[in-house]
Motif scaffolding. Structure first.
Motif: not given
Ligand code: CAA
Ligand code: NAD
Length: 286
Positions: A51, A54, A58, A60, A122, A143, A145-146, A150-151, A194, A197, A230
């Motif tokens: 990570s 990555r 990118s 960062k 969660s 809590h 987020f995944n 990023v989140l 959640n 969601l 997504m």
């Molecule tokens: N570490 C660091 N940076 C990351 C990363 C990681 N693991 N994954 C992605 N990134 C960064 C990338 O570098 C990129 O940055 P820039 O735009 O500045 O270049 C940015 O995040 C977007 O990533 P990608 O372009 O590679 O990929 P993407 O645009 O397809 O995004 C995603 C991937 C961030 C997963 C996006 O699809 C997303 O936000 N999806 C929704 C995720 C979501 O809803 N999460 C919540 C789940 S529910 C939860 O978490 C709670 C629970 O209890 C279940």
């Protein structure tokens, strides 16, 4: 006045534990991560390094920041090493039994009366976890987020017993040290995100199960029609089908509403080991 939090412990280095450890180490905090074995610890460290790579690719973080972050991360398979931690965030699988056993042990190990013992659950009501300890005023839900790097959100959950000092300490760590945005939620299964969601994810699975639409079309519809990053089936794969099932079970136990019940297709896929991205296959192949 509580001391500034500088020593953090993370329990579990799966998807979430690794992400939380990474953001803490990036925020210049000393991080100790517990995993059950050396092999799992090595896999957790590799996950964080990927990570960070990555982050470098990118733009960062710099190479130097990557190196320094990696230094701040230590691993252990002995929970006893957590005695000096000021904040512990537990991020093991979504099981009330496993989490309560960990909190009962942790409560005896962490000596600081103002320490924050947080669960990244969660959906499990935090009070169920807090009552496993003798100091429930130290227990909160934090809590994340995944993907965690990023989140920007952290939900903060306090119970009927959490001390406000502990809650403020957790909130200020998430906001001022990690730079996250914090929302507070009542101690109800699923909390804010959640509770909204997961019924949506379960509805999407039911749609596919009943032949209403293909998984590709359900996902495409939500990405292009609602500007979601997504679709719900890809998101279920990202979260982990086992985790989505456990969240659904926990919310169903709390509210007894059919919308929270796990559909048979989800149960069969979990039984088959199709857990999503982490197992290499779920609704899609990885
Ligand atoms: N570490 C660091 N940076 C990351 C990363 C990681 N693991 N994954 C992605 N990134 C960064 C990338 O570098 C990129 O940055 P820039 O735009 O500045 O270049 C940015 O995040 C977007 O990533 P990608 O372009 O590679 O990929 P993407 O645009 O397809 O995004 C995603 C991937 C961030 C997963 C996006 O699809 C997303 O936000 N999806 C929704 C995720 C979501 O809803 N999460 C919540 C789940 S529910 C939860 O978490 C709670 C629970 O209890 C279940
Ligand atoms: P994961 O499957 O990636 O990791 C599970 C972790 O639990 C691993 O570190 C594993 O070693 C550990 N573990 C498994 N069995 C154990 C046991 N018996 N004793 C001690 N440790 C054990 O799961 P994850 O996605 O990182 O989820 C971890 C927690 O975070 C869960 O409570 C989950 O609900 C929550 N959460 C998950 C997401 C998500 O999108 N996946 C988002 C927010 C919160």
């Amino acid at each position: 006045m509580s001391e500034k939090i500088q020593r953090v412990g993370i329990i579990g280095a799966g998807q979430m534990g690794a992400g939380i450890a990474e953001v803490c180490a990036r925020a210049h905090v000393d991080v100790l991560v517990f995993e059950q074995s050396r092999e799992l610890a090595a896999a957790g460290r590799a996950r964080i390094l990927r990570s960070l790579d990555r982050g470098v690719s990118s733009g960062k973080i710099t190479e130097r920041e990557r190196e320094q972050t990696a230094w701040r991360l230590r691993f252990t398979s002995d929970l006893g090493d957590f005695a000096d931690r000021q904040l512990v965030v537990e991020a093991v699988l979504e099981s009330e039994e496993v989490k309560t056993a960990i909190f009962a042990e942790l409560d005896k190990i962490v000596t600081d009366p103002q320490a924050v013992l947080a669960s990244n659950t969660s959906s499990i009501p935090i009070m169920k976890i807090a009552v496993a300890t003798e100091n429930p005023e130290r227990v909160v839900g934090m809590h994340f987020f995944n993907p965690v790097p990023v989140l920007p959100l952290v939900e903060l959950i306090t119970t009927l017993k959490t001390s406000e000092t502990v809650a403020k300490r957790a909130e200020s760590f998430a906001a001022d040290v990690l730079g996250k945005q914090v929302v507070r939620s009542a101690d109800r299964s699923g909390f804010v995100v959640n509770a909204l969601l997961v019924p949506y994810l379960l509805s999407a699975i039911r749609m596919v199960e009943s032949g209403f639409a293909t998984k590709e079309d359900v996902d495409k519809a939500m990405v292009l029609g609602c500007a979601h990053p997504m679709g719900p089936l890809a998101l279920t794969d990202l979260v982990g089908l086992d985790t989505v099932k456990s969240i659904a079970d926990s919310m169903y136990t709390e509210f007894k509403e059919p919308l929270y019940s796990a559909p048979p297709l989800l149960l069969r896929m979990v039984e088959a080991g199709l857990l999503g991205k982490k197992s290499g296959a779920g609704f899609y192949q990885y």
